[in-house]
Design a protein around this motif. Structure first.
Motif, PDB file in Angstrom:
ATOM      1  N   ALA A  14       0.850  -1.473   0.094  1.00  0.00           N
ATOM      2  CA  ALA A  14       0.119   0.157  -0.121  1.00  0.00           C
ATOM      3  C   ALA A  14       0.381   0.827  -0.095  1.00  0.00           C
ATOM      4  O   ALA A  14       0.341   2.168  -0.906  1.00  0.00           O
ATOM      5  CB  ALA A  14      -1.080   0.367   1.271  1.00  0.00           C
ATOM      6  N   ARG A  15       2.111   1.388   0.672  1.00  0.00           N
ATOM      7  CA  ARG A  15       2.707   2.360   0.457  1.00  0.00           C
ATOM      8  C   ARG A  15       3.099   2.906  -0.927  1.00  0.00           C
ATOM      9  O   ARG A  15       4.155   4.175  -0.760  1.00  0.00           O
ATOM     10  CB  ARG A  15       4.016   1.919   1.612  1.00  0.00           C
ATOM     11  CG  ARG A  15       3.540   1.729   3.362  1.00  0.00           C
ATOM     12  CD  ARG A  15       4.820   1.203   4.121  1.00  0.00           C
ATOM     13  NE  ARG A  15       5.099  -0.428   3.574  1.00  0.00           N
ATOM     14  CZ  ARG A  15       6.009  -0.877   4.384  1.00  0.00           C
ATOM     15  NH1 ARG A  15       6.957  -0.352   5.120  1.00  0.00           N
ATOM     16  NH2 ARG A  15       6.558  -2.350   3.439  1.00  0.00           N
ATOM     17  N   VAL A  16       3.647   1.931  -1.837  1.00  0.00           N
ATOM     18  CA  VAL A  16       4.054   2.323  -3.079  1.00  0.00           C
ATOM     19  C   VAL A  16       3.041   2.085  -3.923  1.00  0.00           C
ATOM     20  O   VAL A  16       3.104   2.618  -5.091  1.00  0.00           O
ATOM     21  CB  VAL A  16       5.357   1.109  -3.388  1.00  0.00           C
ATOM     22  CG1 VAL A  16       4.313  -0.133  -3.358  1.00  0.00           C
ATOM     23  CG2 VAL A  16       5.888   1.739  -4.414  1.00  0.00           C
ATOM     24  N   ILE A  74       9.436  -3.886  -5.461  1.00  0.00           N
ATOM     25  CA  ILE A  74       9.029  -2.665  -5.376  1.00  0.00           C
ATOM     26  C   ILE A  74       7.918  -2.803  -4.463  1.00  0.00           C
ATOM     27  O   ILE A  74       7.252  -1.991  -3.752  1.00  0.00           O
ATOM     28  CB  ILE A  74       9.474  -1.713  -5.052  1.00  0.00           C
ATOM     29  CG1 ILE A  74       8.795  -1.329  -7.008  1.00  0.00           C
ATOM     30  CG2 ILE A  74      11.327  -0.981  -4.954  1.00  0.00           C
ATOM     31  CD1 ILE A  74       9.457   0.074  -8.038  1.00  0.00           C
ATOM     32  N   THR A  75       7.221  -4.199  -5.816  1.00  0.00           N
ATOM     33  CA  THR A  75       5.254  -4.093  -5.444  1.00  0.00           C
ATOM     34  C   THR A  75       5.154  -5.226  -4.241  1.00  0.00           C
ATOM     35  O   THR A  75       4.107  -4.813  -2.803  1.00  0.00           O
ATOM     36  CB  THR A  75       4.923  -5.119  -6.191  1.00  0.00           C
ATOM     37  OG1 THR A  75       5.010  -3.891  -7.606  1.00  0.00           O
ATOM     38  CG2 THR A  75       3.604  -5.164  -6.506  1.00  0.00           C
ATOM     39  N   ILE A  76       5.942  -5.516  -3.707  1.00  0.00           N
ATOM     40  CA  ILE A  76       6.204  -7.031  -2.563  1.00  0.00           C
ATOM     41  C   ILE A  76       7.301  -6.254  -1.720  1.00  0.00           C
ATOM     42  O   ILE A  76       6.380  -5.963  -0.388  1.00  0.00           O
ATOM     43  CB  ILE A  76       6.692  -8.377  -3.324  1.00  0.00           C
ATOM     44  CG1 ILE A  76       5.433  -9.020  -4.308  1.00  0.00           C
ATOM     45  CG2 ILE A  76       6.309  -9.090  -1.972  1.00  0.00           C
ATOM     46  CD1 ILE A  76       6.254 -10.113  -4.925  1.00  0.00           C
ATOM     47  N   ALA A  77       8.654  -6.260  -1.118  1.00  0.00           N
ATOM     48  CA  ALA A  77       9.468  -5.297  -0.630  1.00  0.00           C
ATOM     49  C   ALA A  77       9.951  -3.539  -0.889  1.00  0.00           C
ATOM     50  O   ALA A  77      10.989  -4.124  -1.056  1.00  0.00           O
ATOM     51  CB  ALA A  77       9.751  -6.328  -0.505  1.00  0.00           C
ATOM     52  N   PRO A  78       9.036  -2.611  -0.516  1.00  0.00           N
ATOM     53  CA  PRO A  78       9.558  -1.647  -1.375  1.00  0.00           C
ATOM     54  C   PRO A  78      11.158  -1.310  -0.493  1.00  0.00           C
ATOM     55  O   PRO A  78      11.519  -0.568  -0.608  1.00  0.00           O
ATOM     56  CB  PRO A  78       8.283  -0.620  -0.829  1.00  0.00           C
ATOM     57  CG  PRO A  78       7.774  -1.340  -0.276  1.00  0.00           C
ATOM     58  CD  PRO A  78       7.732  -2.645  -0.667  1.00  0.00           C
ATOM     59  N   ALA A  79      10.811  -1.609   1.336  1.00  0.00           N
ATOM     60  CA  ALA A  79      11.488  -1.290   1.910  1.00  0.00           C
ATOM     61  C   ALA A  79      12.296  -2.557   2.058  1.00  0.00           C
ATOM     62  O   ALA A  79      12.303  -3.191   3.351  1.00  0.00           O
ATOM     63  CB  ALA A  79      11.092  -0.925   3.458  1.00  0.00           C
TER      64      ALA A  79
END
Length: 306
Positions: free
Chosen positions: A22-24, A161-166
């Motif tokens: 949701a953050r990206v 970055i869809t699954i693990a942006p950070a």
């Protein structure tokens, strides 16, 4: 059978909005893999088919000014990316060992997500590398490895970055890659600026060495996952992919180093064999006669050879 496969593909596609962090989700090019896939497919078609046919009966374009501007813009862009990676974790709170994916919405985490997207976006900007090759009729530069690297990396990073942006420890290779790009585009910018800058390019041989060091550092860092007890990195498939990518390109670049600097097949053979403005130098091969040599290095999946 085909209907079942199609049904499964559509089911997976429909589930992507729920899988997207949701953050990206509101960042450009992150709503669907269709957008980025179309861009990359168009890129491949353009540089392999449309571009060469367009240039077939035309003289090469002289793009000195655009190339100088482009290369030095990429220097500053990548330097900013490195700085943001450092400030959002790698120089502040990360351990450089088993750093997990941060699922919070803290300012530092959101900063990491933003720079991860900027790195992803920079891969689209880098497609201009190939466009310059095509417009200057440097078709020998447009190798399979070059196209593969430029098209697959942004495609795979979309999923990252869809699954693990950070991405925690999974983002280390991006910071290292951006660091190498600062050096690489500095070289390109100076080479494009003209003959008067050639005296500052004595370090061209070491570009390949820098690349090899990059892959060694990335592979060693990511390999910690396999030896650290209880490293519960949330998406281990990214660890495996990064390790395989690092090892694959280490082998490819090592082969280039051997061919260029051990066997000397791409080295100039006389004092007159100095780099020209377009990055080439003339030389004489004992079997092939007069040939054109490249700058003698490979950069980020682009083996520079004639």
């Amino acid at each position: 059978m085909m209907q079942e496969v199609f049904s499964n593909v559509m089911s997976f596609y429909d589930s992507l909005p729920k899988r997207t962090d949701a953050r990206v989700r509101d960042y450009p090019l992150m709503q669907s893999p269709i957008q980025m896939t179309l861009i990359l497919v168009s890129y491949v078609v353009l540089v392999l088919y449309v571009g060469p046919r367009y240039m077939a009966n035309r003289k090469p374009y002289h793009l000195k000014v655009p190339m100088v501007i482009y290369n030095f813009c990429m220097v500053f862009f990548n330097a900013y990316i490195v700085y943001e990676f450092m400030m959002s974790g790698w120089a502040t709170t990360f351990t450089w060992r088993c750093d997990l994916i941060d699922i919070s919405t803290s300012p530092q985490t959101l900063r990491m997500i933003r720079v991860a997207w900027l790195f992803y976006f920079s891969k689209y900007v880098e497609l201009l590398d190939t466009v310059f090759f095509v417009l200057r009729k440097k078709h020998s530069q447009v190798t399979f490895l070059h196209i593969f690297h430029h098209s697959v990396l942004p495609w795979s990073w979309w999923w990252g970055i869809t699954i693990a942006p950070a991405g925690g420890m999974g983002s280390f290779h991006a910071m290292v890659n951006a660091t190498v790009h600062v050096i690489m585009y500095t070289y390109y910018g100076l080479a494009a600026a003209g003959p008067r800058f050639q005296k500052y390019l004595w370090w061209k041989k070491y570009m390949t060495a820098i690349q090899l060091i990059q892959f060694i550092v990335v592979s060693i860092h990511i390999s910690q996952y396999y030896f650290i007890k209880d490293c519960e990195y949330q998406v281990p498939i990214f660890i495996h992919l990064i390790w395989m990518y690092g090892m694959l390109f280490f082998v490819l670049f090592s082969n280039f180093w051997i061919q260029a600097y051990v066997k000397g097949k791409r080295l100039p053979t006389s004092k007159e064999d100095k780099p020209k403005q377009n990055g080439y130098a003339n030389g004489t091969h004992p079997e092939k006669g007069t040939v054109h040599y490249t700058n003698g290095f490979a950069v980020n999946g682009k083996v520079k050879e004639v």
